[in-house]
Design an enzyme around this catalytic site. Structure first.
Site, PDB file in Angstrom:
ATOM      1  N   ASP A   1      31.544  29.053  40.583  1.00  0.00           N
ATOM      2  CA  ASP A   1      31.665  29.398  41.996  1.00  0.00           C
ATOM      3  C   ASP A   1      31.502  28.213  42.953  1.00  0.00           C
ATOM      4  O   ASP A   1      32.317  28.022  43.845  1.00  0.00           O
ATOM      5  CB  ASP A   1      30.644  30.506  42.327  1.00  0.00           C
ATOM      6  CG  ASP A   1      30.912  31.152  43.668  1.00  0.00           C
ATOM      7  OD1 ASP A   1      32.087  31.230  44.057  1.00  0.00           O
ATOM      8  OD2 ASP A   1      29.951  31.571  44.330  1.00  0.00           O
TER       9      ASP A   1
ATOM     10  N   CYS B   1      31.209  42.240  51.202  1.00  0.00           N
ATOM     11  CA  CYS B   1      32.051  43.394  51.541  1.00  0.00           C
ATOM     12  C   CYS B   1      32.859  43.772  50.311  1.00  0.00           C
ATOM     13  O   CYS B   1      33.418  42.906  49.643  1.00  0.00           O
ATOM     14  CB  CYS B   1      32.981  43.032  52.703  1.00  0.00           C
ATOM     15  SG  CYS B   1      34.116  44.355  53.174  1.00  0.00           S
TER      16      CYS B   1
ATOM     17  N   LYS C   1      16.766  34.428  54.818  1.00  0.00           N
ATOM     18  CA  LYS C   1      16.608  35.777  55.393  1.00  0.00           C
ATOM     19  C   LYS C   1      17.301  35.949  56.744  1.00  0.00           C
ATOM     20  O   LYS C   1      17.619  37.071  57.136  1.00  0.00           O
ATOM     21  CB  LYS C   1      15.124  36.135  55.518  1.00  0.00           C
ATOM     22  CG  LYS C   1      14.379  35.405  56.616  1.00  0.00           C
ATOM     23  CD  LYS C   1      12.981  35.971  56.849  1.00  0.00           C
ATOM     24  CE  LYS C   1      12.345  35.266  58.037  1.00  0.00           C
ATOM     25  NZ  LYS C   1      11.091  35.847  58.457  1.00  0.00           N
ATOM     26  N   LYS C   2      17.567  34.850  57.459  1.00  0.00           N
ATOM     27  CA  LYS C   2      18.094  34.985  58.820  1.00  0.00           C
ATOM     28  C   LYS C   2      19.422  35.751  58.903  1.00  0.00           C
ATOM     29  O   LYS C   2      19.533  36.701  59.699  1.00  0.00           O
ATOM     30  CB  LYS C   2      18.223  33.600  59.469  1.00  0.00           C
ATOM     31  CG  LYS C   2      18.697  33.635  60.924  1.00  0.00           C
ATOM     32  CD  LYS C   2      18.795  32.213  61.461  1.00  0.00           C
ATOM     33  CE  LYS C   2      19.496  32.148  62.778  1.00  0.00           C
ATOM     34  NZ  LYS C   2      19.682  30.761  63.234  1.00  0.00           N
TER      35      LYS C   2
ATOM     36  N   CYS D   1      44.871  47.019  49.752  1.00  0.00           N
ATOM     37  CA  CYS D   1      43.772  46.139  50.166  1.00  0.00           C
ATOM     38  C   CYS D   1      44.065  45.476  51.503  1.00  0.00           C
ATOM     39  O   CYS D   1      43.195  45.375  52.371  1.00  0.00           O
ATOM     40  CB  CYS D   1      43.486  45.093  49.095  1.00  0.00           C
ATOM     41  SG  CYS D   1      44.899  44.055  48.671  1.00  0.00           S
TER      42      CYS D   1
ATOM     43  N   CYS E   1      50.476  43.537  41.102  1.00  0.00           N
ATOM     44  CA  CYS E   1      50.214  44.343  42.308  1.00  0.00           C
ATOM     45  C   CYS E   1      51.480  45.049  42.788  1.00  0.00           C
ATOM     46  O   CYS E   1      51.401  46.117  43.403  1.00  0.00           O
ATOM     47  CB  CYS E   1      49.661  43.459  43.432  1.00  0.00           C
ATOM     48  SG  CYS E   1      48.002  42.827  43.094  1.00  0.00           S
TER      49      CYS E   1
ATOM     50  N   CYS F   1      36.891  37.194  57.360  1.00  0.00           N
ATOM     51  CA  CYS F   1      36.458  38.001  56.214  1.00  0.00           C
ATOM     52  C   CYS F   1      34.996  38.420  56.378  1.00  0.00           C
ATOM     53  O   CYS F   1      34.120  37.579  56.591  1.00  0.00           O
ATOM     54  CB  CYS F   1      36.635  37.185  54.937  1.00  0.00           C
ATOM     55  SG  CYS F   1      36.033  38.003  53.454  1.00  0.00           S
TER      56      CYS F   1
ATOM     57  N   CYS G   1      26.653  43.929  48.754  1.00  0.00           N
ATOM     58  CA  CYS G   1      27.871  44.167  47.973  1.00  0.00           C
ATOM     59  C   CYS G   1      27.558  44.149  46.478  1.00  0.00           C
ATOM     60  O   CYS G   1      26.528  43.628  46.046  1.00  0.00           O
ATOM     61  CB  CYS G   1      28.933  43.117  48.309  1.00  0.00           C
ATOM     62  SG  CYS G   1      28.544  41.472  47.680  1.00  0.00           S
TER      63      CYS G   1
END
Length: 378
Positions: free
Chosen positions: A134, A240, A297-298, A194, A188, A214, A97
């Site tokens: 975050d 995504c 990586k999995k 969306c 909106c 999600c 993404c």
């Protein structure tokens, strides 16, 4: 220096160090957010990646007792890449993404916030500051909304008038008193694009997300992906963008303001088969600077295996067969069985039958049995 003058100095300095947008709000509790988070918990919509303590998420003074102000920052990132490589038959590609296109944004925003902290402490030596991006306790979006950075869209992203929702957010709690900005009102309106476009129906209603459905969350999980979501994953390797791509506020928005966020097309739209051959060391060397590498990586390799099944990429049958019989990870073996089942040829049926003879893991055996059905479960 007055509080208003201090604010002007901080705003000017923020522009000098490459912060695209800055806003200020009080350190008062986030009461409406608290109600929303309690409802999320009751409905079991949370992903498990969040801070569990709702008091810490909604009461800044739990983190910095003398807190007076929260500073919110936003950095814009690109929505388009130059010369994106094409995914072709025989050479299928996956995709990361947009939020994972350049250098890990946590590092970039933390660097900007550290510079801002040092500047504030230069102006106000007794100031205490605590920054987060975050993964901190505070909810970035709630802070940004109240600080006037943008409004909280129905896609659960902050939408800014200048950069749409293609922005990274971070914030700083400080003991310095700075005049607050006015929140941006929700814009909106009746638009529901969306919510309607979400591939898994994760946007339950405008502004409420069931994280467990999600795709952005699902791509980061490490276990078997529930079968009902595999086809919907498509060729996504991490994250995504659907709810951002359909948003009218993002139409024509493409910000190239930071070199760190510019994508390497071969890295963020990689060929799927070579990705499955990487060792841990090779994966870290190649993808370690991307935000999308944080789970290792999995999950990425599991998603790559699903993507090959999604494309019915018959050139990958030999590789998938090797993974099915030799990979030490049951999740990869079982997912390889599913992908081979999607191709549903005489060769894949034979390979699945052979693998069944030596497989001992119950979940993998279940995946093989499902893949051997005349019409594989989707």
């Amino acid at each position: 220096m007055t509080a208003a003058q201090l604010k002007e100095k901080i705003i000017a300095y923020s522009k000098d160090i490459g912060i695209d947008k800055i806003g200020f709000t009080s350190a008062d509790p986030f009461l409406s957010l608290k109600d929303r988070l309690l409802e999320q918990q009751r409905l079991q919509y949370q992903s498990g990646f969040e801070e569990n303590d709702i008091e810490k998420r909604t009461t800044p003074k739990k983190l910095v007792p003398e807190a007076k102000t929260i500073i919110s920052i936003a950095l814009a990132y690109p929505s388009k890449m130059k010369n994106p490589p094409k995914s072709r038959k025989g050479e299928r590609r996956g995709v990361f993404c947009r939020a994972s296109w350049g250098e890990d944004y946590h590092r970039v925003l933390k660097n900007r916030l550290q510079k801002l902290e040092a500047y504030i402490q230069e102006l106000v030596p007794e100031a205490k500051c605590q920054s987060m991006v975050d993964t901190g306790e505070l909810a970035d979006r709630a802070v940004a909304e109240r600080a006037g950075i943008g409004w909280s869209g129905k896609n659960c992203a902050i939408i800014t008038p200048e950069f749409g929702s293609y922005v990274y957010l971070g914030e700083m709690i400080t003991t310095v008193s700075i005049p607050a900005d006015t929140p941006v009102t929700e814009q909106c309106g009746t638009c529901n694009k969306c919510v309607d476009a979400c591939p898994t129906g994760a946007l339950v209603q405008g502004g409420q997300l069931d994280s467990n459905k999600c795709i952005a969350y699902l791509t980061q999980t490490k276990d078997f992906l529930p079968k009902r979501y595999r086809k919907k994953l498509g060729n996504r390797l991490y994250g995504c963008d659907t709810c951002q791509q359909v948003c009218p506020e993002n139409k024509g928005v493409d910000s190239h303001r930071h070199e760190e966020f510019e994508p390497d097309p071969e890295l963020v739209k990689p060929k799927l088969m070579p990705l499955l051959e990487l060792s841990n060391k090779e994966f870290k060397q190649k993808y370690g600077r991307l935000a999308g590498s944080w789970r290792g990586k999995k999950p990425i390799q599991r998603n790559a295996v699903i993507a090959l099944g999604h494309f019915k990429a018959e050139e990958s049958i030999e590789l998938l067969s090797r993974l099915l019989t030799n990979d030490p990870r049951p999740v990869i073996r079982g997912t390889a069985a599913w992908s081979l089942g999607q191709m549903n040829t005489a060769d894949t049926q034979k390979l699945l039958e052979q693998a069944k003879q030596s497989e001992t893991d119950e979940k993998v055996l279940e995946e093989i049995d499902d893949a051997l059905l005349p019409f594989p479960l989707h």
